[in-house]
Design an enzyme around this catalytic site. Structure first.
Site, PDB file in Angstrom:
ATOM      1  CG  HIS A   1      21.025  -3.001  -1.883  1.00 35.22           C
ATOM      2  ND1 HIS A   1      20.940  -3.169  -3.239  1.00 35.22           N
ATOM      3  CD2 HIS A   1      22.097  -2.195  -1.684  1.00 35.22           C
ATOM      4  CE1 HIS A   1      21.909  -2.510  -3.835  1.00 35.22           C
ATOM      5  NE2 HIS A   1      22.628  -1.909  -2.910  1.00 35.22           N
TER       6      HIS A   1
ATOM      7  N   GLY B   1      24.812 -34.030 -11.076  1.00 38.16           N
ATOM      8  CA  GLY B   1      24.244 -34.659  -9.883  1.00 38.16           C
ATOM      9  C   GLY B   1      23.830 -33.630  -8.859  1.00 38.16           C
TER      10      GLY B   1
ATOM     11  N   GLY C   1      23.729  -0.265  -8.832  1.00 40.21           N
ATOM     12  CA  GLY C   1      24.732  -0.546  -9.856  1.00 40.21           C
ATOM     13  C   GLY C   1      26.076  -0.006  -9.431  1.00 40.21           C
TER      14      GLY C   1
ATOM     15  CD  GLU D   1      18.081  -5.249  -3.553  1.00 43.76           C
ATOM     16  OE1 GLU D   1      17.349  -4.489  -2.894  1.00 43.76           O
ATOM     17  OE2 GLU D   1      19.070  -4.842  -4.195  1.00 43.76           O
TER      18      GLU D   1
ATOM     19  CB  CYS E   1      21.596   1.402  -4.299  1.00 43.86           C
ATOM     20  SG  CYS E   1      23.318   1.579  -3.881  1.00 43.86           S
ATOM     21  CE1 TYR E   2      24.593   5.502 -11.190  1.00 40.07           C
ATOM     22  CE2 TYR E   2      22.716   4.505 -12.311  1.00 40.07           C
ATOM     23  CZ  TYR E   2      23.804   5.364 -12.315  1.00 40.07           C
ATOM     24  OH  TYR E   2      24.090   6.092 -13.443  1.00 40.07           O
TER      25      TYR E   2
ATOM     26  CG  ASP F   1      21.697 -25.502  -9.842  1.00 42.38           C
ATOM     27  OD1 ASP F   1      20.816 -25.490  -8.966  1.00 42.38           O
ATOM     28  OD2 ASP F   1      22.728 -24.812  -9.771  1.00 42.38           O
TER      29      ASP F   1
ATOM     30  CE  LYS G   1      22.687 -23.955  -5.887  1.00 39.33           C
ATOM     31  NZ  LYS G   1      23.403 -24.657  -6.954  1.00 39.33           N
TER      32      LYS G   1
END
Ligand code: XMP
Length: 516
Positions: free
Chosen positions: A175, A230, A61, A177, A88-89, A233, A372
């Protein structure tokens, strides 16, 4: 009977990558839920009615543990005997709570770092002595209490990873991730399976069913419209909504004038075979009028967001619809700063760009928690056409956020031509396959050139091509020079108003993919 998923809770301290943690866990077939950091130990235990809570991850964060009012946790959470992983935080916060030493930063450090693994155990099992990781931090843990041990360090970070000697509590300064942490997936895997002992009992199909049911419940017996651009998503959201609502749904495609060359026609062609009500609204003039004289990017985005809604409201009146569906995905929301502890990076047109007052009972966003590439997977499972699944993402505000400064008809025309050249050359030379996006940006800088024997003074076009997995981070792509050369030659030859072409060599972060 509803299956009870093994679940990892992610406590959200507002980091840009918090939600990505949840998504990485889901990639391992384990369910994950994001919860606010104020959650108490009692509330966590109560969640066991719905889920098998197997472990907790405390996200990163933007705060410092030294700031007054910085988010904290209920310390009893560390006594639940549930595995905890602070990132991290979260790593600094846990260290501070258990009596370790956190030092204030003199400057912020972010980017790729090499970390020395001192003890490859637990979350760090299977790692080499040196690992490439991605860090973004100010404060540093400089010491841990005697019932903890240091597992890794870097030159500037004496306690880059630690664990408790008695409890399954871990902290990592980096991180895992983000894809820049080379073995990040292995680290999370270790936590989920070796430390938390989760079973893989969650899958994507469950999600599709959940999203369709949610749309049915939200809209009930009423009718809805969906904003269809289009792009992948909104197309996936439309396919799900069509399944849920059938002919109670009208898809509205707004041509705001900032689409790519040939795009409105291509979208109409794609959707003519779908069994839905399809309406195309030509709104080019009204968007251009509203944007006249506006050059500030956030203002542009807000105006576009509002105008979209006004067009949707008019379309809804015609069809009697009370609900608006949108294909908003998670990164749109996170960058728009919708969470308490996070910063606004940019107002995505369909989130923070929305006006305060809207003539709809509710906005329904079935994809709001997906990334996505997860949306692409859903698209494949729904058998959507291949060209749609593989289409590069295109922002809702379109070329309007790729034309820096005030919008004019001339600039839109130049950008459409430059963009078409970039697309053609990249696709023709087969370098598109691994790219997330590739496009032209019209900068508001002019530069001197020489065309023929004469001096020319014209626009500078920037070419952007990025590789990414889910748009939260991205790398500029190493496009071969001959392809860049061809793009540059064609743009300066075929568009007389352009004298110079530059290539954007910035990663995200620190840049974003789009220029505005
Ligand atoms: P940035 O520029 O923030 O973009 O790195 C991340 C991804 O999101 C797309 N993008 C948008 N999509 N509405 C959208 O639907 C928006 O307002 C918007 N802004 C950016 C961008 O193209 C990239 O893929």
């Amino acid at each position: 009977m509803q299956i009870k998923y093994d679940t990892i809770l992610v406590l959200d301290f507002g980091g840009q990558y918090c939600h990505l943690i949840g998504r990485r866990i889901r990639e391992h077939g384990v369910f994950s839920e994001i919860v606010p950091p104020e959650i108490t130990s009692v509330e966590i235990l109560a969640l066991n009615e719905k889920f098998n809570i197997k472990g907790l991850i405390l996200s990163g964060g933007p705060s410092s543990v030294f700031e007054p009012g910085a988010p904290r946790i209920d310390p009893k959470i560390l006594e639940l005997n549930l595995p905890v992983l602070g990132l991290c935080y979260g790593h600094q916060l846990v260290a501070q709570i258990v009596g370790g030493k956190v030092s204030r930063a003199s400057c912020r450090e972010y980017g790729i770092a090499e970390v020395n693994i001192d003890k490859a155990v637990g979350v760090l099992s299977g790692l080499s002595e040196k690992e490439t990781v991605w860090m973004s931090h100010g404060d540093t843990v400089s010491a841990v209490p005697s019932d903890f041990e240091v597992l890794a360090h870097t030159d500037s970070c004496p306690v880059a990873a630690y664990r408790s000697k008695q409890k399954p509590i871990y902290g990592l300064q980096w991180h895992p991730e983000v894809v820049h942490t080379k073995n990040g997936a292995l680290m999370l895997r270790n936590f989920v399976f070796e430390v938390c002992h989760c079973e893989t009992n969650w899958k994507m199909d469950d999600l599709i069913e959940r999203m369709i049911n949610e749309i049915k419940t939200d809209v009930g017996t009423s009718t809805a419209i969906i904003g269809l651009s289009g792009g992948i998503d909104s197309s996936v959201a439309t396919a799900l909504a069509a399944e849920a609502l059938g002919d109670k749904l009208t898809a509205v495609f707004v041509d705001h004038g900032f689409m790519r060359e040939g795009e409105p026609e291509a979208i109409r062609d794609t959707f003519k075979d779908f069994n839905i009500n399809f309406v195309m609204v030509n709104a080019q003039n009204r968007f251009m009028e509203k944007l006249e004289g506006v050059s500030e990017p956030e203002k542009k985005r807000k105006i576009i967001g509002e105008e979209f809604i006004r067009v949707f409201e008019e379309a809804a009146k015609k069809s009697g619809a009370e609900y608006l569906l949108q294909g908003t995905i998670y990164p749109d929301r996170i960058e728009s700063g919708f969470r308490k502890n996070s910063d606004v990076i940019k107002s995505h047109h369909n989130v923070a760009g929305l006006p305060a007052k809207m003539d709809f009972k509710k906005i329904v966003e079935p994809l709001r928690d997906l990334y996505k590439d997860e949306v692409r997977k859903v698209a494949v499972m729904l058998n959507l056409p291949r060209e749609l699944v593989n289409r590069q993402p295109f922002p809702g505000p379109g070329l309007a956020v790729r034309i820096i400064g005030e919008l004019t008809e001339e600039k839109v025309t130049i950008t459409k031509k430059a963009d078409a050249i970039v697309r053609q050359e990249i696709e023709k030379n087969c370098v598109a396959e691994n790219l997330w996006q590739y496009f032209a940006v019209l900068t508001d800088t002019k530069a001197t050139g020489v065309k023929g024997d004469s001096r020319a003074y014209g626009y500078v076009v920037a070419v952007r091509a990025a590789e990414s997995r889910e748009a939260m981070t991205a790398n500029f792509a190493r496009i071969p020079y001959p392809v860049l050369e061809k793009i540059s030659t064609r743009i300066t030859n075929e568009i007389p108003e352009v004298t110079r072409v530059v290539y954007d060599i910035t990663h995200k972060p620190p840049a974003t993919i789009e220029w505005e």
